[in-house]
Design a protein around this motif. Sequence first.
Motif, mmCIF file in Angstrom:
data_model
loop_
_atom_site.group_PDB
_atom_site.id
_atom_site.type_symbol
_atom_site.label_atom_id
_atom_site.label_comp_id
_atom_site.label_asym_id
_atom_site.label_seq_id
_atom_site.Cartn_x
_atom_site.Cartn_y
_atom_site.Cartn_z
ATOM 1 N N LEU A 181 -6.542 -7.133 -1.102
ATOM 2 C CA LEU A 181 -6.814 -5.732 -0.775
ATOM 3 C C LEU A 181 -7.760 -5.069 -1.765
ATOM 4 C CD1 LEU A 181 -4.385 -3.251 0.768
ATOM 5 C CD2 LEU A 181 -5.852 -2.489 -1.083
ATOM 6 N N ARG B 113 -5.138 -9.008 8.450
ATOM 7 C CA ARG B 113 -3.899 -8.237 8.400
ATOM 8 C C ARG B 113 -3.905 -7.277 7.200
ATOM 9 N NH1 ARG B 113 1.337 -9.547 10.390
ATOM 10 N NH2 ARG B 113 0.536 -11.533 11.141
ATOM 11 N N THR B 114 -4.461 -7.729 6.089
ATOM 12 C CA THR B 114 -4.538 -6.877 4.897
ATOM 13 C C THR B 114 -5.332 -5.604 5.184
ATOM 14 O OG1 THR B 114 -4.482 -8.854 3.506
ATOM 15 C CG2 THR B 114 -5.224 -6.822 2.471
ATOM 16 N N VAL B 115 -6.356 -5.743 6.007
ATOM 17 C CA VAL B 115 -7.168 -4.574 6.343
ATOM 18 C C VAL B 115 -6.470 -3.723 7.399
ATOM 19 C CG1 VAL B 115 -9.375 -3.804 7.292
ATOM 20 C CG2 VAL B 115 -9.310 -5.688 5.644
ATOM 21 N N ASP C 11 -3.383 -3.500 8.502
ATOM 22 C CA ASP C 11 -2.067 -2.943 8.177
ATOM 23 C C ASP C 11 -2.031 -2.277 6.810
ATOM 24 O OD1 ASP C 11 -1.010 -3.723 10.588
ATOM 25 O OD2 ASP C 11 -0.222 -5.629 9.851
ATOM 26 N N GLY C 12 -3.205 -2.107 6.198
ATOM 27 C CA GLY C 12 -3.209 -1.510 4.873
ATOM 28 C C GLY C 12 -4.512 -0.780 4.560
ATOM 29 N N LEU C 13 -5.471 -1.548 4.054
ATOM 30 C CA LEU C 13 -6.715 -0.959 3.555
ATOM 31 C C LEU C 13 -7.446 -0.104 4.586
ATOM 32 C CD1 LEU C 13 -8.625 -0.896 1.109
ATOM 33 C CD2 LEU C 13 -9.721 -2.968 1.996
ATOM 34 N N GLU D 196 1.163 -7.835 0.050
ATOM 35 C CA GLU D 196 0.490 -9.062 -0.396
ATOM 36 C C GLU D 196 1.445 -9.883 -1.250
ATOM 37 O OE1 GLU D 196 -4.041 -8.478 -1.106
ATOM 38 O OE2 GLU D 196 -3.051 -6.811 -2.117
ATOM 39 N N LEU E 280 -6.332 1.707 7.098
ATOM 40 C CA LEU E 280 -5.662 2.855 7.719
ATOM 41 C C LEU E 280 -6.278 4.179 7.274
ATOM 42 C CD1 LEU E 280 -1.967 1.618 7.540
ATOM 43 C CD2 LEU E 280 -3.534 1.523 9.489
ATOM 44 N N ARG E 281 -6.407 4.387 5.964
ATOM 45 C CA ARG E 281 -7.003 5.639 5.476
ATOM 46 C C ARG E 281 -8.465 5.749 5.891
ATOM 47 N NH1 ARG E 281 -3.141 4.328 2.090
ATOM 48 N NH2 ARG E 281 -2.038 5.886 0.840
ATOM 49 N N ALA F 39 2.192 2.162 5.668
ATOM 50 C CA ALA F 39 1.190 1.089 5.640
ATOM 51 C C ALA F 39 1.946 -0.206 5.407
ATOM 52 C CB ALA F 39 0.184 1.356 4.527
ATOM 53 N N PRO F 40 2.192 -0.990 6.445
ATOM 54 C CA PRO F 40 3.166 -2.087 6.328
ATOM 55 C C PRO F 40 2.719 -3.308 5.533
ATOM 56 C CG PRO F 40 2.237 -2.004 8.552
ATOM 57 C CD PRO F 40 1.731 -0.792 7.827
ATOM 58 N N VAL F 41 1.425 -3.444 5.199
ATOM 59 C CA VAL F 41 1.000 -4.690 4.566
ATOM 60 C C VAL F 41 1.671 -4.880 3.210
ATOM 61 C CG1 VAL F 41 -1.033 -3.960 3.226
ATOM 62 C CG2 VAL F 41 -0.997 -6.199 4.315
ATOM 63 N N SER G 63 4.511 -6.176 6.946
ATOM 64 C CA SER G 63 3.520 -7.118 7.445
ATOM 65 C C SER G 63 3.023 -7.964 6.272
ATOM 66 C CB SER G 63 2.370 -6.313 8.072
ATOM 67 O OG SER G 63 1.345 -7.154 8.542
ATOM 68 N N PRO G 64 3.755 -9.051 5.939
ATOM 69 C CA PRO G 64 3.390 -9.820 4.746
ATOM 70 C C PRO G 64 2.146 -10.686 4.955
ATOM 71 C CG PRO G 64 5.285 -10.814 5.830
ATOM 72 C CD PRO G 64 4.990 -9.545 6.581
ATOM 73 N N VAL G 65 1.302 -10.747 3.936
ATOM 74 C CA VAL G 65 0.216 -11.721 3.895
ATOM 75 C C VAL G 65 0.455 -12.584 2.667
ATOM 76 C CG1 VAL G 65 -1.417 -10.174 5.020
ATOM 77 C CG2 VAL G 65 -1.369 -10.280 2.532
ATOM 78 N N VAL H 31 0.883 -1.166 0.000
ATOM 79 C CA VAL H 31 0.000 0.000 0.000
ATOM 80 C C VAL H 31 0.921 1.218 0.000
ATOM 81 C CG1 VAL H 31 -1.633 1.336 1.393
ATOM 82 C CG2 VAL H 31 -1.894 -1.135 1.169
ATOM 83 N N ASN H 32 0.538 2.244 -0.685
ATOM 84 C CA ASN H 32 1.359 3.427 -0.751
ATOM 85 C C ASN H 32 1.041 4.390 0.396
ATOM 86 O OD1 ASN H 32 3.369 4.871 -2.077
ATOM 87 N ND2 ASN H 32 1.867 6.207 -2.998
ATOM 88 N N ASP I 130 -4.774 -13.575 7.586
ATOM 89 C CA ASP I 130 -4.140 -12.749 6.553
ATOM 90 C C ASP I 130 -5.125 -11.753 5.943
ATOM 91 O OD1 ASP I 130 -1.595 -13.610 6.986
ATOM 92 O OD2 ASP I 130 -1.389 -14.779 5.147
#
Lengths: 313, 313
Positions: A191, B218-220, B222-224, A153, B226-227, A149-151, A178-180, A143-144, B215
């Motif tokens: 995502l 975690r995708t949510v 640590d990524g999706l 994929e 956050l914003r 944003a550590p995730v 934070s790898p998935v 994620v940018n 996982d």
Amino acid sequence: MTAAVKVAVIGTGLVGSGWAVVFARAGCDVALYDSVPGAAERGREVVAQQLRDLAAHGLIAEAPEAVLGRVSVARDLADALSGAAYAQESTFERLDVKREVFSAIDAAIGPDTLVGSSSSGIPASAYTDHVACRSRCLVAHPVNPPSLAPVVELVPAPWTAPETVRSVRALMEQVGQSPVEMTREIEGFILNRLQGVLLMEAWRLVEEGYATAEDVDRTVKDGLGLRWAFMGPFETIDLNAPGGVADYARRLGPLYRSIAASTAEHKVWDDAVIGTVEAQRRAVLPADGLAERRAWRDRRLMALAAHKKDAEA
Amino acid sequence: MTAAVKVAVIGTGLVGSGWAVVFARAGCDVALYDSVPGAAERGREVVAQQLRDLAAHGLIAEAPEAVLGRVSVARDLADALSGAAYAQESTFERLDVKREVFSAIDAAIGPDTLVGSSSSGIPASAYTDHVACRSRCLVAHPVNPPSLAPVVELVPAPWTAPETVRSVRALMEQVGQSPVEMTREIEGFILNRLQGVLLMEAWRLVEEGYATAEDVDRTVKDGLGLRWAFMGPFETIDLNAPGGVADYARRLGPLYRSIAASTAEHKVWDDAVIGTVEAQRRAVLPADGLAERRAWRDRRLMALAAHKKDAEA
């Protein structure tokens, strides 16, 4: 004394620069390469700015200059890949561009380098089928900006070696991401599939006049999105019924099944509703305010990352 | 001297107690009523605890005891409603329960009191059609706990007077909540429709073995997600393309349309996948750890609320 791990960053736009920050911050030597002349130098300036911003929010341990000292501009692609344990490809998200860059990587890569693509939706099988190093390629979608944003994929193509997934996962953990892991490919990965289905229903609520785009946004930022910033959707519902997730599914299943039935058919990404939302957004935020609002978003993401770091400590 | 606004809280479980905190914190006099003997007294104890927790996180200006002093237990329903500008109904989410409580409210209510239901998915038309005060009734759906998640969905029935929506909206803003308005009813409103479609895709990814529940979470987180904790989904994509939301839709439309096509048909809320996710969750968090993890969640929500308050200041 152990030598630092070397990582090549191929494609040094916003995403590539963000990756350089992640790897350099964790102690890796980073070599930047971009096929556009001057782009890698500009990318290094973006890295320098991001490092200063992170330092201001207490998000890096060292001085920004010390971290930047580990980021260099490579002479060419072969120079970038030489001795690299890993290469992160972050070029433009278009199939023909990706196919071409993977051909070029294949021609220059050594026998031990693994390659992750920052592709946000196109599976690696679509652009690595033709290269000799394909068992060492996979998607590693961030994620940018990845520094906040550590995730990431990890999505293997059918020919990606299990050892490639294991090694890239270990590297990502080592550098604090934070790898998935997906077991196999699907368009949009996790995502963007989750984002996609939520956006589709959001478009529909605006299109059919149930609510404004602003009120849909408010429902998420002041309600639905709060838990999702530190728990996922499954943990959220697991804690939302006395007996956990199965209990929740029993209680709420009838409501959600009924909602599902009502979402089966409606237009998505329709030009009319895009125009409606665009008009509503521009009324709230004129086009000439977008850049400033993006800077605000990045400050908020940085503050949120610092908050989460504190809360998890 | 202006007298404080009186609010009746009808049904004093977790949601009702949370509403009492919101109204009392903002200076309203709150009268608690629950048809189960002793429940309102227990609700007031929950209010006292929540106020102490909020004070510990700097989220109320006054001493907890001063706020609690505005919360009283009513003798009966008529006593609770007497002189109230507004009543927040928070009884069990079942149609027959709601119909009965609205009949009882109708028999006891004065001419100027408005009534909001905390219903999380059932529209007000399903349980206010038979009452004389129905033009003064609507849904006012919070996220639990409303003292930390400010959104409240205002959803009028076909017979709800526009003035009712306006007044309840003004009250919610006055007490510091974040009201959103739907123009008309739809099952699940905005929040649970968006949650529902995201969960359906999440179930499917686990069911078809693409990824584990952990996982997906975690995708949510640590990524999706956050914003989405400080912007909504539309503002997120508006800032994610150089030219704003319409530009984003043009660039990503093909990917999302293709994802949409692939989500059209799959089983949802299927017993098998619920069992799979339940087993995965219990491996991470045994059932006897649920209560402690809920307390953790509430501390995290409180810390996040304090963080957002700072960031917005």
